[in-house]
Design a protein around this motif. Structure first.
Motif, PDB file in Angstrom:
ATOM      1  N   GLN A 101     -12.233   4.856  14.221  1.00 28.28           N
ATOM      2  CA  GLN A 101     -11.015   4.216  14.747  1.00 28.28           C
ATOM      3  C   GLN A 101     -11.168   3.902  16.228  1.00 28.28           C
ATOM      4  N   LYS A 139     -16.890  -2.074   7.407  1.00 26.83           N
ATOM      5  CA  LYS A 139     -15.525  -1.540   7.371  1.00 26.83           C
ATOM      6  C   LYS A 139     -14.430  -2.580   7.604  1.00 26.83           C
ATOM      7  N   ALA A 161     -11.152  -2.081   5.668  1.00 27.17           N
ATOM      8  CA  ALA A 161     -10.510  -0.765   5.667  1.00 27.17           C
ATOM      9  C   ALA A 161      -9.272  -0.772   6.566  1.00 27.17           C
ATOM     10  N   TYR A 162      -8.341   0.118   6.256  1.00 24.42           N
ATOM     11  CA  TYR A 162      -7.178   0.324   7.124  1.00 24.42           C
ATOM     12  C   TYR A 162      -7.471   1.517   8.026  1.00 24.42           C
ATOM     13  N   ARG A 174       0.824  -1.206   0.000  1.00 22.27           N
ATOM     14  CA  ARG A 174       0.000   0.000   0.000  1.00 22.27           C
ATOM     15  C   ARG A 174       0.862   1.261   0.000  1.00 22.27           C
ATOM     16  N   ASP A 182      -6.062   4.264   8.605  1.00 17.66           N
ATOM     17  CA  ASP A 182      -5.940   5.612   8.041  1.00 17.66           C
ATOM     18  C   ASP A 182      -7.055   5.927   7.041  1.00 17.66           C
ATOM     19  N   GLN A 183      -7.939   4.958   6.814  1.00 17.43           N
ATOM     20  CA  GLN A 183      -9.073   5.242   5.933  1.00 17.43           C
ATOM     21  C   GLN A 183     -10.349   5.495   6.740  1.00 17.43           C
ATOM     22  N   THR A 195      -5.749  -4.428   8.568  1.00 14.87           N
ATOM     23  CA  THR A 195      -7.139  -4.030   8.325  1.00 14.87           C
ATOM     24  C   THR A 195      -7.893  -4.029   9.653  1.00 14.87           C
ATOM     25  N   SER A 200     -12.553   7.530  10.044  1.00 15.14           N
ATOM     26  CA  SER A 200     -12.632   8.753  10.850  1.00 15.14           C
ATOM     27  C   SER A 200     -12.165   8.434  12.269  1.00 15.14           C
TER      28      SER A 200
END
Ligand SMILES: Nc1ncnc2c1ncn2[C@@H]1O[C@H](COP(=O)(O)OP(=O)(O)OP(=O)(O)O)[C@@H](O)[C@H]1O
Ligand SMILES: [Mg+2]
Lengths: 224, 245
Positions: free
Chosen positions: B145, B132, B135-136, A218, B138-139, B96, B141
């Motif tokens: 998180q 989600k 998602a990582y 990434r 940093d993706q 993730t 809000s």
């Protein structure tokens, strides 16, 4: 200014020059690979070693990042024979470039170690992960991701930097371009062709690395 | 017998005494709120409980076992029973959402990946993050998180949950969704120590409020006692300040 570019004689030498490009890549891959091992060892010693180990690693890194690679390689090729160690040009160049790469890679890796987030390591600790699990699943992936772009950049730099070995007679791309130039006296044409080959090499290598980085880690990198 | 008994706990950073003789009991199913000005030692207390900051003296008893912070085995056993959620989430950035919440149950508790993942989907849905998984961090809000961090702590099925100002880093409109998550946990009988500056929320969910200042417990009692009839001058002054909008 009535110089007329004539590529005729040079065109016949392109396969010879491409063969030199292969030697350049060999030098870059060998010195980067072995240099990475040395760099990892030094960075680990500097981060976690005792005082003596830190000092030795620091001295090595300091020496090789503060002297010209030119002098280091000349020393290996011309200096060592004085004390009875005779190295063929390719070996001298590979060893010299490896030592330089090791020192710079130690610096790059050290920056990576310093960027490991303490908060993530603490989170792993309170979740009950062992030290080994933390290194394997938290620290190493972080390092791969943050260091991929600088390491790729350094590899490209090594592809170009390997040209310094022409000085001691290694017939890599630059060395062969010098040979063709003296045989044909078509310097401008020869070095233009060599430059184009270098650009082709670095673009291909960068594109490949960018692809790997994008899908495996990434990481987004610019190709040109 | 309380689930967790903190008795005379002290800790320092260098020469700075950040915890001095702190004693708090946490009953099973109870919610203890820690309040107090910035720098009063609230985070340090939670960190000390999970062994990230080593106590210099005092005792922590979990059920009938005393946690020995100098023993790796004792600490491991204690950490299996309590989970902490940090103020800054501390999610694993290279994983993730699904992996963040399953990594410890799979690797530490050695539970089967398939069952853990099924359970994780449940827990993530409960905190409103059903879509989600891939998602990582940093993706996401801040509020999302923070809820991943809460889900990660819950996946260990702790007997005690430690929450450190879990809404402090959030935008006002995201605070509500995280508070809802905690409310649900409290209603479900989860034992918690909650550090919070949200006084309305504290009054609503806490059974016991503990006010700290300068590393000491100044006053402890029910929300009504502390908010409406503080016994100490220091607590009264603090309440007057925080009650003002
Ligand atoms: N790593 C550290 N090194 C040295 N001193 C620290 C460290 N962490 C905290 N402190 C000090 O310890 C004291 C207590 O800090 P702590 O973080 O526990 O306060 P807090 O009550 O959680 O405050 P806040 O409401 O701002 O989060 C403070 O005086 C702080 O400056
Ligand atoms: Mg704090």
């Amino acid at each position: 200014m009535d110089y007329v570019l004539q590529f005729g004689q040079v065109a016949g030498q392109v396969p010879y020059l491409l063969g030199g490009a292969v030697v350049s890549m060999e030098l870059a891959v060998i010195s980067f690979g072995l240099g990475a091992v040395i760099g990892l060892a030094c960075a680990s010693l500097q981060a976690y070693g005792g005082r003596v180990a830190r000092g030795v690693a620091g001295a090595y890194v300091g020496l090789f990042t503060n002297t010209p690679a030119f002098i280091q390689i000349y020393f290996l090729f011309n200096g060592l024979p004085e004390v009875g160690v005779l190295l063929p040009p390719f070996a001298a160049a590979a060893i010299g470039l490896t030592l330089v790469a090791g020192a710079y890679l130690a610096e790059i890796l050290r920056g990576g170690f310093a960027s490991v987030r303490r908060s993530e390591v603490e989170a792993a600790e309170v979740l009950g992960m062992s030290r080994l699990q933390t290194i394997q699943h938290v620290v190493v992936p972080h390092l791969l991701r943050t260091l991929f772009a600088p390491l790729s950049g350094f590899f490209i730099w090594m592809v170009l930097g390997s040209s310094i070995s022409a000085l001691i007679g290694v017939e890599e791309l630059t060395g062969r371009a010098i040979n063709v130039s003296s045989a044909t006296l078509r310097s401008i044409e020869v070095f233009l062709v060599a430059a184009v080959i270098y650009v082709g090499l670095t673009i291909a290598a960068t594109a490949l690395l960018a692809g790997v980085g994008r899908f495996a880690f990434r990481v987004r990198m610019k190709v040109i | 017998m309380p689930l967790l008994a903190i008795e005379g706990l002290s800790a320092c950073y260098g020469r700075l005494k950040v915890l001095q003789d702190v004693s708090i009991d946490v009953e099973k199913g109870g919610v203890v709120a820690l309040i107090g000005p910035s720098g009063s030692g609230k985070s340090t207390l939670l960190r000390a409980l999970v062994g990230l900051t080593k106590p210099t003296s005092g005792l922590v008893r979990f059920g009938d076992e005393t946690i020995r912070y100098d023993s790796a085995a004792s600490l491991r056993a204690a950490r299996r029973r309590m989970s902490i959620v940090f103020q800054q989430y501390n999610l694993f950035q290279n994983m993730t959402v699904l992996r963040n919440v399953t990594v410890a149950p799979v690797m530490v508790q050695r539970r089967a990946r398939a069952t853990v993942e099924a359970e994780a989907r449940d827990v993530l849905a409960k905190v409103g993050l059903a879509g989600k998984h891939a998602a990582y961090p940093d993706q996401l809000s801040g509020g999302q998180q923070q809820r991943v961090a809460i889900a990660r702590a819950l996946m260990l099925r702790p007997d005690l949950l430690l929450l450190d100002e879990v809404t402090a880093a959030l935008d006002p409109e995201l605070v509500g969704e995280v508070l809802d998550t905690i409310r649900t946990l409290a209603a479900g009988g989860m034992t918690m120590i909650v550090v919070s500056h949200e006084m309305g929320f504290v009054r609503e969910v806490a059974d016991t409020v503990v006010m700290m200042d300068g590393g000491k417990v100044i006053e402890a009692g029910t929300p009504a006692e502390l908010f409406d009839h503080p016994k100490t001058e220091r607590a009264g002054a603090f309440m007057a300040k925080v009650r003002r909008p």
